[in-house]
Each structure stands twice: as structure tokens, then as C-alpha cells.
Design an enzyme around this catalytic site. Structure first.
Site, PDB file in Angstrom:
ATOM      1  N   GLN A 187       0.845  -1.195   0.000  1.00 38.71           N
ATOM      2  CA  GLN A 187       0.000   0.000   0.000  1.00 38.71           C
ATOM      3  C   GLN A 187       0.882   1.248   0.000  1.00 38.71           C
ATOM      4  O   GLN A 187       0.380   2.350  -0.071  1.00 38.71           O
ATOM      5  CB  GLN A 187      -0.877   0.019   1.246  1.00 38.71           C
ATOM      6  CG  GLN A 187      -1.822  -1.152   1.344  1.00 38.71           C
ATOM      7  CD  GLN A 187      -2.533  -1.158   2.695  1.00 38.71           C
ATOM      8  OE1 GLN A 187      -3.516  -0.467   2.887  1.00 38.71           O
ATOM      9  NE2 GLN A 187      -2.021  -1.911   3.631  1.00 38.71           N
ATOM     10  N   ASN A 188       2.198   1.025   0.120  1.00 43.15           N
ATOM     11  CA  ASN A 188       3.097   2.175   0.225  1.00 43.15           C
ATOM     12  C   ASN A 188       3.373   2.789  -1.136  1.00 43.15           C
ATOM     13  O   ASN A 188       3.379   2.104  -2.156  1.00 43.15           O
ATOM     14  CB  ASN A 188       4.414   1.752   0.882  1.00 43.15           C
ATOM     15  CG  ASN A 188       4.205   1.355   2.326  1.00 43.15           C
ATOM     16  OD1 ASN A 188       3.163   1.656   2.893  1.00 43.15           O
ATOM     17  ND2 ASN A 188       5.178   0.688   2.908  1.00 43.15           N
ATOM     18  N   ASP A 220       6.194   4.657  -1.384  1.00 47.39           N
ATOM     19  CA  ASP A 220       7.650   4.818  -1.468  1.00 47.39           C
ATOM     20  C   ASP A 220       8.236   3.701  -2.344  1.00 47.39           C
ATOM     21  O   ASP A 220       7.522   2.789  -2.769  1.00 47.39           O
ATOM     22  CB  ASP A 220       8.277   4.841  -0.059  1.00 47.39           C
ATOM     23  CG  ASP A 220       8.164   3.498   0.664  1.00 47.39           C
ATOM     24  OD1 ASP A 220       8.532   2.457   0.073  1.00 47.39           O
ATOM     25  OD2 ASP A 220       7.706   3.478   1.825  1.00 47.39           O
ATOM     26  N   HIS A 274      -1.504   1.679  -4.208  1.00 45.86           N
ATOM     27  CA  HIS A 274      -1.866   3.089  -4.034  1.00 45.86           C
ATOM     28  C   HIS A 274      -0.944   4.039  -4.792  1.00 45.86           C
ATOM     29  O   HIS A 274      -0.875   5.223  -4.471  1.00 45.86           O
ATOM     30  CB  HIS A 274      -1.884   3.442  -2.538  1.00 45.86           C
ATOM     31  CG  HIS A 274      -2.971   2.730  -1.792  1.00 45.86           C
ATOM     32  ND1 HIS A 274      -2.932   2.484  -0.444  1.00 45.86           N
ATOM     33  CD2 HIS A 274      -4.144   2.198  -2.227  1.00 45.86           C
ATOM     34  CE1 HIS A 274      -4.029   1.836  -0.077  1.00 45.86           C
ATOM     35  NE2 HIS A 274      -4.766   1.650  -1.144  1.00 45.86           N
ATOM     36  N   GLY A 293       2.776  -4.264   9.071  1.00 51.14           N
ATOM     37  CA  GLY A 293       2.704  -2.820   9.281  1.00 51.14           C
ATOM     38  C   GLY A 293       1.539  -2.120   8.610  1.00 51.14           C
ATOM     39  O   GLY A 293       1.704  -1.046   8.044  1.00 51.14           O
ATOM     40  N   THR A 294       0.381  -2.742   8.700  1.00 52.86           N
ATOM     41  CA  THR A 294      -0.789  -2.052   8.167  1.00 52.86           C
ATOM     42  C   THR A 294      -1.931  -2.120   9.169  1.00 52.86           C
ATOM     43  O   THR A 294      -2.133  -3.145   9.821  1.00 52.86           O
ATOM     44  CB  THR A 294      -1.238  -2.617   6.796  1.00 52.86           C
ATOM     45  OG1 THR A 294      -2.519  -2.076   6.460  1.00 52.86           O
ATOM     46  CG2 THR A 294      -1.299  -4.124   6.778  1.00 52.86           C
ATOM     47  N   SER A 295      -2.656  -0.997   9.287  1.00 56.66           N
ATOM     48  CA  SER A 295      -3.786  -0.978  10.218  1.00 56.66           C
ATOM     49  C   SER A 295      -5.015  -1.622   9.581  1.00 56.66           C
ATOM     50  O   SER A 295      -6.048  -1.748  10.222  1.00 56.66           O
ATOM     51  CB  SER A 295      -4.096   0.462  10.604  1.00 56.66           C
ATOM     52  OG  SER A 295      -4.338   1.226   9.442  1.00 56.66           O
TER      53      SER A 295
HETATM   54  P1  NAD Z   1      -1.485   3.230   8.684  1.00 59.09           P
HETATM   55  O1  NAD Z   1      -0.734   4.480   8.953  1.00 59.09           O
HETATM   56  O2  NAD Z   1      -2.951   3.243   8.699  1.00 59.09           O
HETATM   57  O3  NAD Z   1      -1.036   2.134   9.746  1.00 59.09           O
HETATM   58  C1  NAD Z   1       0.303   1.882  10.017  1.00 59.09           C
HETATM   59  C2  NAD Z   1       0.395   0.610  10.830  1.00 59.09           C
HETATM   60  O4  NAD Z   1       1.779   0.333  11.015  1.00 59.09           O
HETATM   61  C3  NAD Z   1      -0.241   0.685  12.227  1.00 59.09           C
HETATM   62  O5  NAD Z   1      -1.033  -0.461  12.404  1.00 59.09           O
HETATM   63  C4  NAD Z   1       0.962   0.680  13.176  1.00 59.09           C
HETATM   64  O6  NAD Z   1       0.672   0.022  14.395  1.00 59.09           O
HETATM   65  C5  NAD Z   1       1.978  -0.077  12.355  1.00 59.09           C
HETATM   66  N1  NAD Z   1       3.360   0.224  12.666  1.00 59.09           N
HETATM   67  C6  NAD Z   1       3.897   1.349  13.190  1.00 59.09           C
HETATM   68  N2  NAD Z   1       5.227   1.230  13.307  1.00 59.09           N
HETATM   69  C7  NAD Z   1       5.541  -0.006  12.837  1.00 59.09           C
HETATM   70  C8  NAD Z   1       6.757  -0.741  12.693  1.00 59.09           C
HETATM   71  N3  NAD Z   1       7.931  -0.209  13.038  1.00 59.09           N
HETATM   72  N4  NAD Z   1       6.707  -1.981  12.168  1.00 59.09           N
HETATM   73  C9  NAD Z   1       5.529  -2.540  11.796  1.00 59.09           C
HETATM   74  N5  NAD Z   1       4.339  -1.895  11.941  1.00 59.09           N
HETATM   75  C10 NAD Z   1       4.351  -0.650  12.437  1.00 59.09           C
HETATM   76  O7  NAD Z   1      -0.907   2.640   7.359  1.00 59.09           O
HETATM   77  P2  NAD Z   1      -1.549   1.713   6.294  1.00 59.09           P
HETATM   78  O8  NAD Z   1      -2.349   0.636   6.915  1.00 59.09           O
HETATM   79  O9  NAD Z   1      -0.503   1.378   5.310  1.00 59.09           O
HETATM   80  O10 NAD Z   1      -2.566   2.798   5.691  1.00 59.09           O
HETATM   81  C11 NAD Z   1      -2.837   2.855   4.570  1.00 59.09           C
HETATM   82  C12 NAD Z   1      -2.288   4.044   3.777  1.00 59.09           C
HETATM   83  O11 NAD Z   1      -1.138   4.695   4.237  1.00 59.09           O
HETATM   84  C13 NAD Z   1      -1.878   3.425   2.516  1.00 59.09           C
HETATM   85  O12 NAD Z   1      -2.680   4.007   1.559  1.00 59.09           O
HETATM   86  C14 NAD Z   1      -0.445   3.834   2.261  1.00 59.09           C
HETATM   87  O13 NAD Z   1      -0.327   4.187   0.907  1.00 59.09           O
HETATM   88  C15 NAD Z   1      -0.305   5.026   3.088  1.00 59.09           C
HETATM   89  N6  NAD Z   1       1.045   5.419   3.520  1.00 59.09           N
HETATM   90  C16 NAD Z   1       2.163   5.052   2.839  1.00 59.09           C
HETATM   91  C17 NAD Z   1       3.413   5.439   3.295  1.00 59.09           C
HETATM   92  C18 NAD Z   1       4.630   5.015   2.528  1.00 59.09           C
HETATM   93  O14 NAD Z   1       4.585   4.936   1.322  1.00 59.09           O
HETATM   94  N7  NAD Z   1       5.721   4.698   3.224  1.00 59.09           N
HETATM   95  C19 NAD Z   1       3.542   6.197   4.449  1.00 59.09           C
HETATM   96  C20 NAD Z   1       2.370   6.581   5.101  1.00 59.09           C
HETATM   97  C21 NAD Z   1       1.135   6.172   4.620  1.00 59.09           C
END
Ligand code: NAD
Length: 235
Positions: free
Chosen positions: A85-86, A88, A103, A172-174
Site C-alpha cells: 500500500q506504500n 515509497d 496506491h 505494518g498495516t492498520s
Molecule cells: P497506517 O498508517 O494506517 O497504519 C500503520 C500501521 O503500522 C499501524 O497499524 C501501526 O501500528 C503499524 N506500525 C507502526 N510502526 C511499525 C513498525 N515499526 N513496524 C511494523 N508496523 C508498524 O498505514 P496503512 O495501513 O498502510 O494505511 C494505509 C495508507 O497509508 C496506505 O494508503 C499507504 O499508501 C499510506 N502510507 C504510505 C506510506 C509510505 O509509502 N511509506 C507512508 C504513510 C502512509
């Protein structure tokens, strides 16, 4: 073995990229309705472009973490698909070859669909401004990011890979963003892991919950897989 990693923002948290929903997350600093929705793109496109222009430039400041590298390493022994879903590019930079973005991908900008529905992609190597046009279709360029209110990409391919997996690892996804999250509901894989350091994210008995960060949790999965291999070889 066929292994699918389904990753979210937490996968890149240990690389320093903020997640969306954690207390230090991105949405604490920016109002998503102003910068990341299809309505915002219509209302004030330059504000949306500026947000993603800045994000794309910051990509180079982040490095893949040991979890990204461990996933890439596993593909030397197994068939590994990454569905993320990232937006990056850290999986790719760690060496993963088979990465499906649901995404979008911050390294690309795109045109609006043509009359026949086709979309043109370009490297996101300069800022997008109102008036930045696709050289072929002459439509306004935009970041290749699926905004809230838009339909995720590659859902069919992703479902197909998940349904054929022997091992599914959700990292690492909610699992709050739909329809992406519904892809991992009722999985068929023999082993399903859910890696998350927040114990409250342990949302289903269908999953083996690993209450650790991505880096530590993926280490545990790698160990599990190598023990499994040893046990099979002994049989
Ligand atoms: P989210 O922000 O909803 O949830 C993040 C999850 O990661 C949480 O459940 C949290 O407990 C967990 N988490 C926090 N630190 C962690 C770690 N060190 N190791 C493992 N898990 C950890 O993110 P999501 O569920 O991916 O939400 C969806 C949206 O967020 C997606 O559309 C995605 O594209 C976007 N997103 C992407 C990026 C990126 O590209 N890196 C960054 C922020 C958000």
C-alpha cells in the site's frame, strides 16, 4: 514456496517514513482532505501537487531497512511477491523485483486517461505545476498516487497472488483502508502472519500475530521458514 508480503506504512516506519495514523503520523501535520483526496485535486490542484512534489523529493533521504532487504533476500530461495500500500520505493531499492503498488508510486507521474482509457507514465523528476502537460495527450500531469476517493490499482492481480500464496505475511498495516484491506480477509494460505508492534492491531484469529516491528517480525518469519525447510528435508 510461494510467499506474499502485504505491506503498509509500518513497513517503512523504521526507515524513518512516518505512517498515516500513528500519533506522530503524517495526518497530524497535514489535513488529508486538503492534500490527498480527489476533491482536493479538483478544488486546489496546486496544493496537492506541492504536497507530493515535496514527498517525492524527500524519498532519497530514506533508506530501505533490514526488513525490506530480508524480503528481497528471500526471493533467492522462494517465489516472493510483494503487494504494497506504500507509495515509497524502498522495496524496489532493497532489490525486490516483483512489487505491486496498490496506491501508486511516488517515483512516477501520470497523464489523465486517454479517450481509449490508456494512461501515460513518466519519471517524477521535476515538480508538477498547474499547466504541466503530458507531451502526448496534452492532459494535465499529476502524481501517480491513488488519492482518497479513487480506486486502488492492481486489485485483481493482488487478489490472485494472495489466493495462490502458501505463506502470507501482512506487515505494518492498520488494515483500515478499503478495498485494499479486504484483499487479505479470509486468506487461503497455510501460514498467515500479521506483524505489528501495536497489540491492539491483533484483529483476527486467522492470523499468527507477531507483536514486533517490521524488522524484528520479518526476522522471525525468515527463521520460521528456514526451520520449516529443515523439517521438510528431514522427513
Ligand atoms: P497506517 O498508517 O494506517 O497504519 C500503520 C500501521 O503500522 C499501524 O497499524 C501501526 O501500528 C503499524 N506500525 C507502526 N510502526 C511499525 C513498525 N515499526 N513496524 C511494523 N508496523 C508498524 O498505514 P496503512 O495501513 O498502510 O494505511 C494505509 C495508507 O497509508 C496506505 O494508503 C499507504 O499508501 C499510506 N502510507 C504510505 C506510506 C509510505 O509509502 N511509506 C507512508 C504513510 C502512509
Amino acid at each position: 514456496m510461494r510467499i506474499v508480503f502485504f505491506t503498509g506504512a509500518g513497513m517503512s516506519a523504521e526507515s524513518g517514513i512516518p505512517t498515516y495514523r500513528d500519533s506522530d503520523g503524517l495526518w497530524e501535520q497535514h489535513d488529508p482532505s486538503e492534500v490527498a483526496t480527489s476533491d482536493a485535486l479538483e478544488r486546489n490542484p496546486q496544493k496537492v501537487y506541492d504536497f507530493f512534489n515535496a514527498m517525492t523529493k524527500r524519498l532519497k533521504d530514506y533508506e530501505p531497512n533490514a526488513g525490506h532487504y530480508a524480503i528481497a533476500e528471500l526471493s533467492k530461495e522462494h517465489t516472493v511477491h510483494v503487494i504494497t500500500q506504500n507509495i515509497d520505493n524502498l522495496h524496489e531499492r532493497a532489490g525486490s523485483q516483483d512489487v505491486l503498488h496498490l496506491h501508486g508510486d511516488l517515483t512516477l507521474m501520470r497523464s489523465e486517461p486517454d479517450e481509449d482509457g490508456s494512461i501515460r507514465f513518466y519519471d517524477y523528476d521535476q515538480d508538477i505545476k498547474v499547466g504541466s502537460l503530458c507531451e502526448t495527450t496534452k492532459s494535465q500531469l499529476r502524481p501517480y498516487v491513488v488519492l482518497f476517493g479513487e480506486v486502488p490499482d492492481n486489485l485483481g492481480y493482488a487478489k490472485n497472488r494472495i489466493m495462490r500464496a502458501d505463506v502470507l505475511v501482512i506487515v505494518g498495516t492498520s488494515l483500515q483502508v478499503y478495498p485494499a484491506a479486504s484483499l487479505v480477509a479470509a486468506p487461503k494460505a497455510k501460514y498467515v502472519f500479521l506483524i505489528n508492534p501495536d497489540p491492539e492491531e491483533n484483529i483476527s484469529d486467522d492470523f499468527r500475530f507477531i507483536n514486533k516491528t517490521a524488522v524484528e517480525g520479518i526476522k522471525e518469519v525468515v527463521e520460521f521458514l528456514s526451520n520449516l525447510k529443515e523439517a521438510e528435508e528431514e522427513e
